[in-house]
Enzyme design. Structure first.
Site, mmCIF file in Angstrom:
data_model
loop_
_atom_site.group_PDB
_atom_site.id
_atom_site.type_symbol
_atom_site.label_atom_id
_atom_site.label_comp_id
_atom_site.label_asym_id
_atom_site.label_seq_id
_atom_site.Cartn_x
_atom_site.Cartn_y
_atom_site.Cartn_z
ATOM 1 C CE LYS A 68 -0.403 -0.101 5.025
ATOM 2 N NZ LYS A 68 -1.184 -0.566 6.174
ATOM 3 C CE1 TYR B 18 12.434 31.691 -0.076
ATOM 4 C CE2 TYR B 18 12.746 29.312 -0.059
ATOM 5 C CZ TYR B 18 12.328 30.472 -0.701
ATOM 6 O OH TYR B 18 11.823 30.393 -1.964
#
Ligand SMILES: *Cc1c(COP(=O)(O)O)cnc(C)c1O
Length: 333
Positions: A33, A242
């Site tokens: 999954k 940043y």
């Protein structure tokens, strides 16, 4: 772009360890999954088949379609049951039975204490009646353990409840397969009293069990790599990325690499820098597509052990790996 290496030898090593425990490749259902826990759905399906596994577990019917050709039997955990010879569908509630297509193959999931999915033990007989009316084919009975990876006896309490459920169900339908083992349960208990184990994280190389338990020597399968985009010199005092979060403590040479939170790498907080597998800290904030490292290597390994990397980032191996985007290239080594 950043890329992922899949270590086939380690994957086969892990599968061999569990095969030794179960006694047969046919009693391992590999859980694929969520893009095979980030490893790549089709790639891991192919490798599983090459190893000799015949059973798989996924969440949706869509996922099953993509890997059908590799397996005899696929269990689908969370989708509406429809008729398909090679797929069985977990019934998570009485409503699921009502929604199921007539004649589809199902596995009854009982709630033995996790209280997430599954029908109550007291509802089994009602469920079997509904199943009969819908002419569903009952292939199995299953449950899921909530704390197999914790130092407690809850696992045994759930196993007791499951035994009860098995008793009730078997008095009505005889030829069904029984399964409750995930990786942690398979590591803790001998795998000798049920038909299959549903093997997820263990196949990918991790055990989240406390160290007090003996575990198999599992080996990580996935490693995450990034490629160099550019290199520059920083003078002492210059700040990086940043917010200028990182300040160069000395003159240094740094490079930008092509991995960011847009690829599924966790941005986390930038106050405690993440240390890569090669011992190099990520400098300053993680950008959408870039990180900056004090390195000039063309390729760097960001992590090759999701358990320790996850711990450093405040999460578990499962989350770290399933976040990795499907379009990152996976290469088998
Ligand atoms: C995800 C899942 C598993 C596999 O769990 P692991 O801890 O990764 O081995 C097994 N059974 C069910 C129902 C699951 O949802």
């Amino acid at each position: 772009m950043a890329f992922i290496k899949i270590n086939k030898e380690n994957f086969f090593h892990n599968l061999s360890k569990f095969t030794k425990k179960t006694g047969s490749k046919n009693s391992i259902a590999i859980v694929l999954k969520d893009n095979a826990y980030g490893h790549g759905l089709e790639l891991m399906a192919k490798l599983s088949a090459e190893f000799g596994l015949t059973q798989a577990v996924v969440r949706t019917y869509d996922e099953a379609q993509k890997i059908k050709k590799y397996f005899k039997q696929i269990l689908i955990l969370g989708d509406k049951a429809i008729v398909d010879d090679s797929c069985s569908f977990a019934l998570n509630s009485l409503e699921d039975i009502k929604k199921a297509q007539i004649g589809s193959m199902v596995e009854l999931k009982v709630d033995t204490g996790m209280h997430r999915n599954g029908i109550a033990i007291g509802e089994i007989e009602e469920a079997l009646q509904l199943i009969k009316e819908k002419e569903l084919i009952v292939k199995g009975l299953m449950t899921h353990n909530r704390s197999a990876d914790e130092l407690s006896s809850e696992l045994f309490w759930q196993q007791k409840n499951f035994e009860k459920a098995v008793g009730v169900t078997m008095s009505h339908v005889k030829t069904i397969r029984i399964h409750s083992y995930n990786s942690a349960t398979s590591l803790r208990l001998p795998c000798n009293n049920e038909d299959i184990i549903r093997l997820g994280i263990g196949a990918y190389g991790y055990s989240e069990l406390p160290a007090i338990y003996d575990t198999l020597e599992l080996k990580p399968v996935l490693s995450l790599w990034a490629k160099k985009v550019s290199t520059r010199e920083l003078k002492k005092g210059e700040r990086v990325g940043y917010g200028g979060q990182f300040t160069a403590p000395k003159n240094m040479t740094v490079s930008t690499y092509d991995l960011g939170y847009g690829d599924g790498w966790m941005r986390s907080n930038s106050f405690e820098p993440f240390i890569t597998a090669e011992g190099v800290p990520i400098l300053g904030r993680v950008s959408m597509d870039y990180v900056i490292l004090e390195s000039t290597k063309d390729e760097v390994c960001i992590f090759n052990d999701a358990l320790s990397a996850g711990k450093a980032l405040g999460t578990i191996s499962y989350e770290l790996m399933t976040q990795l985007h499907t379009d990152i290239k996976r290469v088998v080594i």
